[in-house]
Write an enzyme that holds these catalytic residues in place. Structure first.
Site, PDB file in Angstrom:
ATOM      1  N   SER A 137       0.843  -1.194   0.000  1.00 15.41           N
ATOM      2  CA  SER A 137       0.000   0.000   0.000  1.00 15.41           C
ATOM      3  C   SER A 137       0.875   1.239   0.000  1.00 15.41           C
ATOM      4  O   SER A 137       2.012   1.221   0.509  1.00 15.41           O
ATOM      5  CB  SER A 137      -0.897   0.009   1.245  1.00 15.41           C
ATOM      6  OG  SER A 137      -1.574   1.245   1.380  1.00 15.41           O
ATOM      7  N   TYR A 147      -1.062  -0.856  10.301  1.00 17.83           N
ATOM      8  CA  TYR A 147      -1.266  -1.214   8.893  1.00 17.83           C
ATOM      9  C   TYR A 147      -0.098  -0.687   8.061  1.00 17.83           C
ATOM     10  O   TYR A 147       0.518  -1.421   7.279  1.00 17.83           O
ATOM     11  CB  TYR A 147      -2.585  -0.644   8.387  1.00 17.83           C
ATOM     12  CG  TYR A 147      -2.881  -0.984   6.951  1.00 17.83           C
ATOM     13  CD1 TYR A 147      -3.374  -2.241   6.600  1.00 17.83           C
ATOM     14  CD2 TYR A 147      -2.664  -0.055   5.936  1.00 17.83           C
ATOM     15  CE1 TYR A 147      -3.636  -2.563   5.279  1.00 17.83           C
ATOM     16  CE2 TYR A 147      -2.933  -0.365   4.613  1.00 17.83           C
ATOM     17  CZ  TYR A 147      -3.417  -1.617   4.288  1.00 17.83           C
ATOM     18  OH  TYR A 147      -3.671  -1.930   2.971  1.00 17.83           O
TER      19      TYR A 147
END
Length: 253
Positions: A137, A147
Site C-alpha cells: 500500500s 497497517y
C-alpha cells in the site's frame, strides 16, 4: 498454461486479479476462507474462459490453513508460476484502543503470511523462474498505525528479495495502490465516502491490477499505480515526518 495462486481471492483486488489473469489464459488456484464464494468465482472463470481453477479453502492466519497453502506451493508436479499475496484486512487507526488479539492476527496476515508463502514459493521457483506480487500500500510510506508499519516491512522485504532472487529467475514486486474501491473499507463498516478522502484520490481496482501485472512482468520491485500516487510517494521522501504523520491521521483506517 501458467498457474497463478491468489490469496484473498474471494473479494476486492484478489477477485480482480483472478478475472484479469483468467482473461489472459492463466490457470488459477484461489485461496480464501469463504468456500461458497470461491466456488462461485471458480465456476464463472471455468465457464467464461475455459481454464483450470482449483479452490483452496484456508484461513492463512491459522497454522492448518497456512500449511495447506504452503503444501500447494511446494507441489513440484503442479508448480505455481505466479504467487499473489493479497489477503489482508484493516483495523481502526487507534492501536491502543484495539483488541491486541486482533492486532496480532493483523500482523500475521500482513507480515508472517506473505513471508512464509514467499519462502515456499521460492523453494520451487528458483532456477525454474516465477513471479511474486505482494500487495502492499502507499500507506507504507506514510506513518499510519500498524497497517502502514506492516506494509512498510513488506515493501522493504520485496525490494530486497527482487534484487536477491532475480538472478535465479524470480522477480518480486510490491504493489502499492492508494485508496481503491474494492469493498475493503465497507468490510470495516464504512460506506463509500465515509473515509474522509477526496474523490480524486480513489482508484479503480481494474487499473491497479493491470498496472501491477505490467510492472511485475517488467521485473520492477515497486509498483505504484497512477501518476498522482507516484507523486505522493516521491513527496514522502522529502517531507518532514511530523507532516506525514498528520496526513496519516486522516480517515478512520
Amino acid at each position: 498454461m501458467p498457474i497463478a495462486l491468489i490469496t484473498g481471492a474471494s473479494s476486492g483486488l484478489g477477485t480482480e486479479f483472478a478475472h484479469q489473469l483468467a482473461e489472459r489464459g492463466a490457470d488459477l488456484v484461489l485461496v480464501a476462507r469463504s468456500g461458497d464464494t470461491l466456488e462461485n468465482l471458480a465456476g464463472e472463470m471455468r465457464d467464461n474462459h475455459g481454464i483450470s481453477v482449483e479452490v483452496l479453502v484456508a484461513d492463512i492466519v491459522e497454522e492448518a490453513g497456512m500449511s495447506r497453502v504452503v503444501a500447494r506451493l511446494a507441489d513440484a508436479a503442479h508448480p505455481i508460476d505466479l504467487l499473489i499475496n493479497n489477503a489482508g484486512f484493516g483495523l481502526p487507526l487507534h492501536f491502543a484502543d484495539n483488541d491486541i488479539d486482533d492486532e496480532v492476527r493483523h500482523l500475521r496476515i500482513h507480515v508472517e503470511a506473505p513471508m512464509r508463502l514467499m519462502h515456499a514459493a521460492l523453494g520451487s521457483m528458483r532456477g525454474r523462474g516465477g513471479r511474486i506480487i505482494n500487495v502492499a500500500s502507499v500507506a507504507a510510506f506514510i506513518p499510519r498505525s500498524t497497517y502502514a508499519a506492516s506494509k512498510n516491512w513488506l515493501v522493504g522485504f520485496s525490494e530486497w528479495a527482487n534484487a536477491e532472487y532475480s538472478r535465479d529467475g524470480v522477480t518480486v514486486t510490491a504493489l502499492c495502490p492508494g485508496f481503491t474501491h474494492t469493498g475493503f473499507h465497507e468490510r470495516m463498516g464504512l460506506a463509500r465516502g465515509e473515509e474522509g478522502i477526496a474523490s480524486w484520490m480513489w482508484l479503480d481496482a481494474g487499473t491497479v491490477v493491470r498496472e501491477g501485472l505490467r510492472d511485475a512482468a517488467r521485473g520492477k520491485a515497486l509498483s505504484v499505480p497512477s501518476w498522482r500516487y507516484k507523486a505522493i510517494v516521491a513527496a514522502t521522501r522529502i517531507l518532514p515526518s511530523s507532516l506525514l504523520a498528520g496526513a496519516g491521521r486522516r480517515g478512520r483506517m
